[in-house]
Design a protein around this motif. Structure first.
Motif, PDB file in Angstrom:
ATOM      1  N   ASP A   1      26.993  44.024  34.375  1.00 20.37           N
ATOM      2  CA  ASP A   1      26.575  42.803  33.694  1.00 20.37           C
ATOM      3  C   ASP A   1      27.618  41.715  33.934  1.00 20.37           C
ATOM      4  N   TYR A   2      27.347  40.874  34.928  1.00 21.30           N
ATOM      5  CA  TYR A   2      28.299  39.820  35.280  1.00 21.30           C
ATOM      6  C   TYR A   2      28.383  38.738  34.211  1.00 21.30           C
ATOM      7  N   ASN A   3      27.391  38.636  33.364  1.00 18.30           N
ATOM      8  CA  ASN A   3      27.433  37.641  32.285  1.00 18.30           C
ATOM      9  C   ASN A   3      28.533  37.943  31.276  1.00 18.30           C
ATOM     10  N   SER A   4      28.884  39.203  31.160  1.00 15.53           N
ATOM     11  CA  SER A   4      29.915  39.569  30.193  1.00 15.53           C
ATOM     12  C   SER A   4      31.326  39.463  30.765  1.00 15.53           C
ATOM     13  N   LEU A   5      31.438  39.232  32.077  1.00 14.12           N
ATOM     14  CA  LEU A   5      32.747  39.125  32.711  1.00 14.12           C
ATOM     15  C   LEU A   5      33.273  37.696  32.655  1.00 14.12           C
ATOM     16  N   SER A   6      34.576  37.566  32.610  1.00 11.57           N
ATOM     17  CA  SER A   6      35.189  36.232  32.691  1.00 11.57           C
ATOM     18  C   SER A   6      35.153  35.776  34.148  1.00 11.57           C
ATOM     19  N   ASP A   7      35.402  34.507  34.363  1.00 13.75           N
ATOM     20  CA  ASP A   7      35.436  33.968  35.722  1.00 13.75           C
ATOM     21  C   ASP A   7      36.494  34.681  36.568  1.00 13.75           C
ATOM     22  N   LEU A   8      37.645  34.944  35.968  1.00 11.87           N
ATOM     23  CA  LEU A   8      38.720  35.621  36.698  1.00 11.87           C
ATOM     24  C   LEU A   8      38.345  37.056  37.056  1.00 11.87           C
ATOM     25  N   GLN A   9      37.601  37.718  36.175  1.00 11.24           N
ATOM     26  CA  GLN A   9      37.147  39.079  36.472  1.00 11.24           C
ATOM     27  C   GLN A   9      36.131  39.082  37.616  1.00 11.24           C
ATOM     28  N   ILE A  10      35.298  38.063  37.648  1.00  9.99           N
ATOM     29  CA  ILE A  10      34.328  37.951  38.750  1.00  9.99           C
ATOM     30  C   ILE A  10      35.060  37.692  40.060  1.00  9.99           C
ATOM     31  N   LEU A  11      36.070  36.828  40.029  1.00  7.47           N
ATOM     32  CA  LEU A  11      36.874  36.589  41.226  1.00  7.47           C
ATOM     33  C   LEU A  11      37.517  37.890  41.708  1.00  7.47           C
ATOM     34  N   GLN A  12      37.966  38.696  40.773  1.00  7.68           N
ATOM     35  CA  GLN A  12      38.574  39.980  41.132  1.00  7.68           C
ATOM     36  C   GLN A  12      37.544  40.905  41.771  1.00  7.68           C
ATOM     37  N   GLN A  13      36.317  40.904  41.244  1.00  8.07           N
ATOM     38  CA  GLN A  13      35.242  41.709  41.826  1.00  8.07           C
ATOM     39  C   GLN A  13      34.965  41.274  43.269  1.00  8.07           C
ATOM     40  N   ILE A  14      34.927  39.969  43.493  1.00 12.51           N
ATOM     41  CA  ILE A  14      34.687  39.440  44.844  1.00 12.51           C
ATOM     42  C   ILE A  14      35.833  39.852  45.765  1.00 12.51           C
ATOM     43  N   GLY A  15      37.053  39.713  45.283  1.00 14.01           N
ATOM     44  CA  GLY A  15      38.216  40.107  46.076  1.00 14.01           C
ATOM     45  C   GLY A  15      38.195  41.585  46.426  1.00 14.01           C
ATOM     46  N   ASP A  16      37.844  42.417  45.454  1.00 11.74           N
ATOM     47  CA  ASP A  16      37.752  43.855  45.703  1.00 11.74           C
ATOM     48  C   ASP A  16      36.683  44.160  46.746  1.00 11.74           C
ATOM     49  N   PHE A  17      35.574  43.442  46.677  1.00 13.58           N
ATOM     50  CA  PHE A  17      34.491  43.631  47.645  1.00 13.58           C
ATOM     51  C   PHE A  17      34.961  43.282  49.053  1.00 13.58           C
ATOM     52  N   VAL A  18      35.611  42.121  49.189  1.00 13.74           N
ATOM     53  CA  VAL A  18      36.090  41.681  50.501  1.00 13.74           C
ATOM     54  C   VAL A  18      37.085  42.700  51.064  1.00 13.74           C
ATOM     55  N   LYS A  19      38.006  43.137  50.231  1.00  6.75           N
ATOM     56  CA  LYS A  19      39.009  44.106  50.684  1.00  6.75           C
ATOM     57  C   LYS A  19      38.351  45.415  51.109  1.00  6.75           C
ATOM     58  N   ALA A  20      37.423  45.907  50.310  1.00  8.25           N
ATOM     59  CA  ALA A  20      36.740  47.165  50.635  1.00  8.25           C
ATOM     60  C   ALA A  20      35.965  47.043  51.948  1.00  8.25           C
ATOM     61  N   GLU A  21      35.292  45.917  52.150  1.00  5.87           N
ATOM     62  CA  GLU A  21      34.545  45.703  53.392  1.00  5.87           C
ATOM     63  C   GLU A  21      35.486  45.620  54.587  1.00  5.87           C
ATOM     64  N   ARG A  22      36.593  44.921  54.413  1.00  7.23           N
ATOM     65  CA  ARG A  22      37.577  44.803  55.498  1.00  7.23           C
ATOM     66  C   ARG A  22      38.091  46.184  55.892  1.00  7.23           C
ATOM     67  N   ILE A  23      38.431  46.989  54.907  1.00  2.00           N
ATOM     68  CA  ILE A  23      38.948  48.330  55.178  1.00  2.00           C
ATOM     69  C   ILE A  23      37.860  49.213  55.789  1.00  2.00           C
ATOM     70  N   ALA A  24      36.634  49.107  55.293  1.00  2.00           N
ATOM     71  CA  ALA A  24      35.522  49.901  55.833  1.00  2.00           C
ATOM     72  C   ALA A  24      35.267  49.564  57.304  1.00  2.00           C
ATOM     73  N   GLN A  25      35.530  48.316  57.672  1.00  2.84           N
ATOM     74  CA  GLN A  25      35.338  47.898  59.062  1.00  2.84           C
ATOM     75  C   GLN A  25      36.608  48.081  59.890  1.00  2.84           C
ATOM     76  N   ASN A  26      37.604  48.711  59.272  1.00  3.07           N
ATOM     77  CA  ASN A  26      38.856  49.037  59.952  1.00  3.07           C
ATOM     78  C   ASN A  26      39.539  47.789  60.530  1.00  3.07           C
ATOM     79  N   LYS A  27      39.586  46.735  59.722  1.00  4.19           N
ATOM     80  CA  LYS A  27      40.234  45.492  60.129  1.00  4.19           C
ATOM     81  C   LYS A  27      41.467  45.272  59.273  1.00  4.19           C
ATOM     82  N   SER A  28      42.508  44.790  59.911  1.00  2.00           N
ATOM     83  CA  SER A  28      43.710  44.431  59.159  1.00  2.00           C
ATOM     84  C   SER A  28      43.523  43.039  58.573  1.00  2.00           C
TER      85      SER A  28
END
Length: 111
Positions: A2-29
């Motif tokens: 439920d993204y409505n219950s998250l703060s803006d900073l928590q959503i930014l953290q979710q986006i950052g975690d997603f980007v990092k996970a995708e980068r690692i999954a694609q084996n990119k530094s």
């Protein structure tokens, strides 16, 4: 989630975690992804840590990661009002064909 219950900073953290996970999954530094995205490595690091970055930065990174499909949520869906739909249906209704010669020669019978 439920993204409505998250703060803006928590959503930014979710986006950052997603980007990092995708980068690692694609084996990119970070260095490789930042160069391909046209941003600095420190900017990519900020994004992955959930810090504030420009929206264009996020788009550039998602493009390189081939993850732009999440932007479909921002597409404006074409809708039609009920009245416009009815008018459109009436416009495309089949019209009866009348032969004007027959109508004059054979008037309808009355009971």
């Amino acid at each position: 989630m439920d993204y409505n219950s998250l703060s803006d900073l928590q959503i930014l953290q979710q986006i950052g975690d997603f980007v990092k996970a995708e980068r690692i999954a694609q084996n990119k530094s970070q260095d490789q992804l930042s160069k391909e995205s046209g941003i600095s490595r420190s900017t990519l690091s900020l994004l992955e840590r959930g810090e504030k970055v420009n929206l264009i930065t996020l788009i550039q990174v998602l493009r390189v990661l081939d993850q732009l499909q999440w932007l479909e949520a921002f597409e404006k869906k074409k809708t039609i009002s009920p009245m416009a739909y009815i008018k459109l249906q009436k416009k495309h209704e089949r019209q009866r064909v009348r032969n004007s010669d027959m109508a004059a020669d054979n008037p309808p019978s009355e009971w």
